[in-house]
Design an enzyme around this catalytic site. Structure first.
Site, short mmCIF file in Angstrom:
data_model
loop_
_atom_site.label_atom_id
_atom_site.label_comp_id
_atom_site.label_asym_id
_atom_site.label_seq_id
_atom_site.Cartn_x
_atom_site.Cartn_y
_atom_site.Cartn_z
N CYS A 222 -35.71 -10.16 50.27
CA CYS A 222 -34.67 -9.49 51.05
C CYS A 222 -33.26 -9.82 50.58
CB CYS A 222 -34.83 -9.84 52.53
SG CYS A 222 -36.49 -9.52 53.17
N HIS B 290 -28.61 -8.32 55.90
CA HIS B 290 -29.95 -7.78 55.71
C HIS B 290 -30.51 -7.35 57.06
CE1 HIS B 290 -34.18 -7.43 55.14
NE2 HIS B 290 -34.46 -8.63 55.62
N ASN C 187 -37.32 -2.80 58.65
CA ASN C 187 -36.94 -3.81 57.67
C ASN C 187 -37.44 -3.38 56.29
OD1 ASN C 187 -36.86 -6.05 55.95
ND2 ASN C 187 -37.43 -7.51 57.53
#
Length: 339
Positions: free
Chosen positions: A124, A264, A295
């Site tokens: 990420c 993020h 996500n």
């Protein structure tokens, strides 16, 4: 011993993001569909993560095809032609070929003139890692223009029956074009603050390696991602706020200078906790793309920036703090100017 001096590529210069682009798969997956496979509810998922729906890719929406679409939009936004691209960097953990790289195929299909190309695996934090590499290439003269892509098909590695992760992960691609700034006053990418903490690699990881997945007692299966939610939440919410503050300091700015905050898109609660810890002014626009996108790991920051530009929450020239964090554990943050 030779006394010949090695010539530098050119005088150091400044860098900035010239364009941004994204690709979102067409399929929208609601919480109602997710809870068909886990003991949960729409209310629980929204409360714990802030996610209302997410995007999952079809068989035709591959890592490469999504990347191409995002990169083409970013190039158009930047006004840069494919043949001007000197390097393509792709951050992904879901390109299912060990070799060749996704980046090499993308560089060819984009129409670059044999641009350098490589993949990185920084989960990420991958987009921020790639952005830092690209910025340094441009500043050193190694490359004139670099395409940085964050792309994932996390639905391929999601255990649809795992109550702790089934509702989180999603698919998509985001890209940025990095190139030279007119001068130091126009610099648009600050110093990166990055690192890793491999002591905690078990907190987010691929559960099975490929050999174990193929030798499964019930037959070959895909490996799956697993996560220890509470420790990850504590680490991301508070330790990453410290990294974010370090990135501000490295860029010579304060929270009062910021216009936009783009962490993020891991979890809405993490975003809120970081904003509180940083004491962001109320006027700072905060990315909340996770609500309808889920996500998307390395893709989440460029996708969120694109969405904020589309909605008017962010404007070209705004000062933004971005920070990525994930499996490894790895992290990276920097201050940028919105293209």
């Amino acid at each position: 011993m030779s006394k010949v001096t090695i010539q530098a590529a050119r005088e150091p210069r400044s860098s900035r993001i010239l364009g941004i682009g994204g690709y979102r798969p067409s399929r929208v997956v609601t919480n109602a569909e997710i809870i068909e496979h886990i003991d949960s509810s729409d209310e629980w998922i929204r409360t714990r993560s802030g996610i209302e729906s997410r995007r999952w890719a079809s068989d035709e929406e591959t890592v490469v095809s999504m990347s191409l679409a995002a990169a083409q939009k970013a190039l158009a936004d930047a006004g840069v032609q494919p043949e001007q691209v000197d390097c393509v960097i792709v951050s992904t953990v879901t390109h299912l070929y060990q070799t060749p790289s996704a980046a090499a195929e993308i560089a060819h299909k984009l129409g670059t003139n044999k641009a350098a190309a490589f993949d990185i695996s920084a989960a990420c934090a991958g987009f921020c890692y790639g952005l830092s590499l690209a910025s340094d290439m441009v500043r050193a003269g190694t490359a004139g223009h670099v395409v940085v892509i964050g792309v994932e098909r996390l639905s391929d590695l999601t255990d649809k029956t795992d109550r702790s992760t089934a509702f989180l992960f999603a698919d998509g691609a985001g890209a940025a074009v990095v190139g030279p700034a007119a001068g130091p006053a126009e610099a648009g990418i600050g110093p990166v603050v990055w690192g890793s903490d491999g002591e905690h690699l078990d907190l987010i990881k691929q559960r099975e390696d490929w050999r174990d997945a193929l030798r499964n007692e019930i037959g070959p299966t895909m490996p799956h991602l697993v996560m220890q939610g509470n420790p990850v939440f504590r680490w991301a919410s508070y330790e990453m706020a410290k990294v974010a503050q370090e990135a501000l300091t490295a860029a010579g700015v304060t929270v009062d200078d910021l216009d936009v905050f783009v962490p993020h898109q891991a979890n809405m609660r993490i975003t809120d906790a970081m904003a509180r810890t940083l004491k962001l002014p109320e006027r700072v626009a905060i990315a909340r793309d996770i609500a309808t996108q889920g996500n998307t790991s390395a893709a989440s920051i460029p996708l969120a920036i694109e969405r904020m530009l589309e909605t008017g929450e962010a404007q070209s020239g705004d000062l933004a703090l971005i920070i990525g964090f994930g499996a490894g554990l790895v992290y990276a943050g920097q201050v940028i100017r919105i293209p």
